[in-house]
Design an enzyme around this catalytic site. Structure first.
Site, PDB file in Angstrom:
ATOM      1  N   LYS A 130     -64.203  65.599  65.119  1.00 18.63           N
ATOM      2  CA  LYS A 130     -62.944  66.112  65.665  1.00 18.63           C
ATOM      3  C   LYS A 130     -62.214  66.781  64.517  1.00 18.63           C
ATOM      4  O   LYS A 130     -61.890  66.115  63.525  1.00 18.63           O
ATOM      5  CB  LYS A 130     -62.118  64.958  66.224  1.00 18.63           C
ATOM      6  CG  LYS A 130     -62.696  64.344  67.481  1.00 18.63           C
ATOM      7  CD  LYS A 130     -62.197  65.097  68.691  1.00 18.63           C
ATOM      8  CE  LYS A 130     -62.535  64.392  69.986  1.00 18.63           C
ATOM      9  NZ  LYS A 130     -62.153  65.214  71.146  1.00 18.63           N
ATOM     10  N   ASP A 157     -65.315  69.910  67.170  1.00 15.95           N
ATOM     11  CA  ASP A 157     -64.404  70.059  68.306  1.00 15.95           C
ATOM     12  C   ASP A 157     -62.991  70.299  67.783  1.00 15.95           C
ATOM     13  O   ASP A 157     -62.395  69.414  67.182  1.00 15.95           O
ATOM     14  CB  ASP A 157     -64.445  68.791  69.174  1.00 15.95           C
ATOM     15  CG  ASP A 157     -63.637  68.954  70.448  1.00 15.95           C
ATOM     16  OD1 ASP A 157     -63.030  70.025  70.653  1.00 15.95           O
ATOM     17  OD2 ASP A 157     -63.600  67.995  71.255  1.00 15.95           O
ATOM     18  N   GLU A 186     -66.829  73.392  69.771  1.00 21.81           N
ATOM     19  CA  GLU A 186     -66.203  73.167  71.075  1.00 21.81           C
ATOM     20  C   GLU A 186     -64.731  73.607  71.024  1.00 21.81           C
ATOM     21  O   GLU A 186     -64.024  73.256  70.070  1.00 21.81           O
ATOM     22  CB  GLU A 186     -66.319  71.654  71.314  1.00 21.81           C
ATOM     23  CG  GLU A 186     -66.034  71.175  72.686  1.00 21.81           C
ATOM     24  CD  GLU A 186     -66.338  69.658  72.760  1.00 21.81           C
ATOM     25  OE1 GLU A 186     -67.378  69.198  72.221  1.00 21.81           O
ATOM     26  OE2 GLU A 186     -65.509  68.936  73.342  1.00 21.81           O
ATOM     27  N   ASP A 208     -64.923  72.911  76.884  1.00 20.84           N
ATOM     28  CA  ASP A 208     -64.523  71.574  77.343  1.00 20.84           C
ATOM     29  C   ASP A 208     -63.142  71.643  78.004  1.00 20.84           C
ATOM     30  O   ASP A 208     -63.036  71.946  79.178  1.00 20.84           O
ATOM     31  CB  ASP A 208     -64.543  70.602  76.153  1.00 20.84           C
ATOM     32  CG  ASP A 208     -64.098  69.201  76.534  1.00 20.84           C
ATOM     33  OD1 ASP A 208     -64.178  68.853  77.724  1.00 20.84           O
ATOM     34  OD2 ASP A 208     -63.667  68.440  75.639  1.00 20.84           O
ATOM     35  N   LYS A 230     -67.034  66.124  81.767  1.00 21.02           N
ATOM     36  CA  LYS A 230     -66.345  64.830  81.729  1.00 21.02           C
ATOM     37  C   LYS A 230     -66.166  64.379  83.173  1.00 21.02           C
ATOM     38  O   LYS A 230     -65.243  64.829  83.853  1.00 21.02           O
ATOM     39  CB  LYS A 230     -64.974  64.992  81.063  1.00 21.02           C
ATOM     40  CG  LYS A 230     -65.018  65.193  79.563  1.00 21.02           C
ATOM     41  CD  LYS A 230     -63.635  64.981  78.974  1.00 21.02           C
ATOM     42  CE  LYS A 230     -63.663  64.856  77.482  1.00 21.02           C
ATOM     43  NZ  LYS A 230     -63.954  66.110  76.796  1.00 21.02           N
TER      44      LYS A 230
HETATM   45 MG    MG Z   1     -63.569  68.339  73.517  1.00 20.91          MG
END
Ligand code: MG
Length: 335
Positions: A130, A157, A186, A208, A230
């Site tokens: 992240k 991401d 991402e 995403d 998701k």
């Molecule tokens: Mg994401």
């Protein structure tokens, strides 16, 4: 008549969760739903107000008024999947392949080589970091990760935190050959078809959080190569149809939610792997370690990059679910 009960909880992050959130406790609720055919299923409702969701109290009060958000609709949809398996007294994971997960790094600048070496030894082949909080330092971290060759692919991401210029600046710090080991980036910056197409030439992009901004009807050549699914947050069948039609790779991830949500995501990932094995990349379902352990943790046995089948019927956790305190949401919604 449909009956719904809720059991509220808090999850305590052990560190900040990327550029998305502070490390304050997060609130959600498990829902227990009984349909008119007497089938009972469980699923998680875990809002992310940072992503535009209402908070949990608002979501629950809307359920009482039969106003179901997309988030709640997905919770119902997942609970029904659980209910079918529970009704058949079957474990949901039975007969499904286990899907390997990536190793999640929520705070790359504080992640040591030793932690990454251990991940590799444990069998992980992809790391997801992240990023987006301090791009210059993170670019150096990425460059070093690729240079010392942890022999794992890297996923980044950004949660749309950069501008297109910042993204290209970030990438110029990563030498070309090393870039090939970035599996994908991402949500680098807010969705813009033209800008994403340019970025997608530099490194494969994955879609995403920006999913809702894509106009699939007019989209000819997609400016991304991977779709992050998701199940807790989006209509899975619609998204899956796009991925299959366009031959895109799929990554199933949890919504960084409760163990019940994670088990549901693993159940979906296993089904997709069984049916679309060539499209499914490593999943992102091992997110439970980012929170303090709770009474659900002992049922989640992790072996390297795999979450083992949670024991019980449906998605598991039978005994611990039974022991929770459930509050009926009255009047029951009509859905
Ligand atoms: Mg994401």
């Amino acid at each position: 008549m449909l009956k719904v009960w809720a059991s509220k909880y808090k999850l305590h992050p052990l560190a900040a969760i990327g550029s998305l959130a502070e490390n304050a406790p997060r609130s959600g609720a498990l829902l227990k739903i009984k349909w008119s055919d007497e089938r009972v299923g469980y699923a998680d409702l875990f809002p992310w107000p940072e992503l535009g969701d209402a908070d949990i109290e608002t979501e629950l009060s809307r359920i009482r008024k039969s106003q179901l958000s997309l988030l709640v609709e997905q919770t119902f949809w997942l609970a029904r999947r659980d209910a079918e398996a529970r009704f058949a007294k079957r474990n949901a994971f039975e007969g499904l392949p286990r899907v390997k997960n990536h190793f999640l790094v929520t705070d790359p600048l504080r992640t040591t080589d030793m932690v990454l070496d251990q991940a590799k030894l444990a069998g992980f082949t992809t790391v997801k970091a992240k990023v987006g909080q301090s791009p210059a330092d993170e670019a150096r971290w990425v460059e070093r990760f690729l240079r010392i060759n942890h022999q794992m692919l890297l996923r980044l991401d950004f949660n749309s935190s950069l501008t297109p210029d910042q993204f290209h600046e970030f990438m110029t710090m990563i030498p070309g050959p090393a870039r090939a080991r970035i599996e994908f980036v991402e949500d680098p910056f807010p969705y813009d078809e033209g800008e994403w197409a340019k970025a997608n030439q530099v490194v494969p992009l994955a879609l995403d959080q920006e999913y809702a901004k894509v106009d699939w009807k007019t989209l000819k050549s997609a400016p991304f190569q991977v779709l992050v699914l998701k199940p807790a947050r989006q209509d899975l069948d619609k998204a899956l149809a796009q991925a299959v039609e366009r031959n895109m790779k799929i990554v199933v991830t949890s919504a960084l939610d409760h163990a019940v949500g994670i088990a549901h995501a693993c159940f979906v990932a296993g089904e997709l792997k069984k049916n679309f094995s060539t499209l499914v990349l490593d999943s992102g379902c091992l997110s439970n370690k980012i929170y303090r352990a709770n009474e659900f943790t002992p049922s989640m046995e992790i072996r390297g990059p795999y979450l083992l089948e949670v024991p019980g019927t449906g998605i598991g956790f039978d005994k611990v679910l039974e022991k929770l305190t459930w509050e009926q949401l009255a009047p029951a919604p009509k859905a």
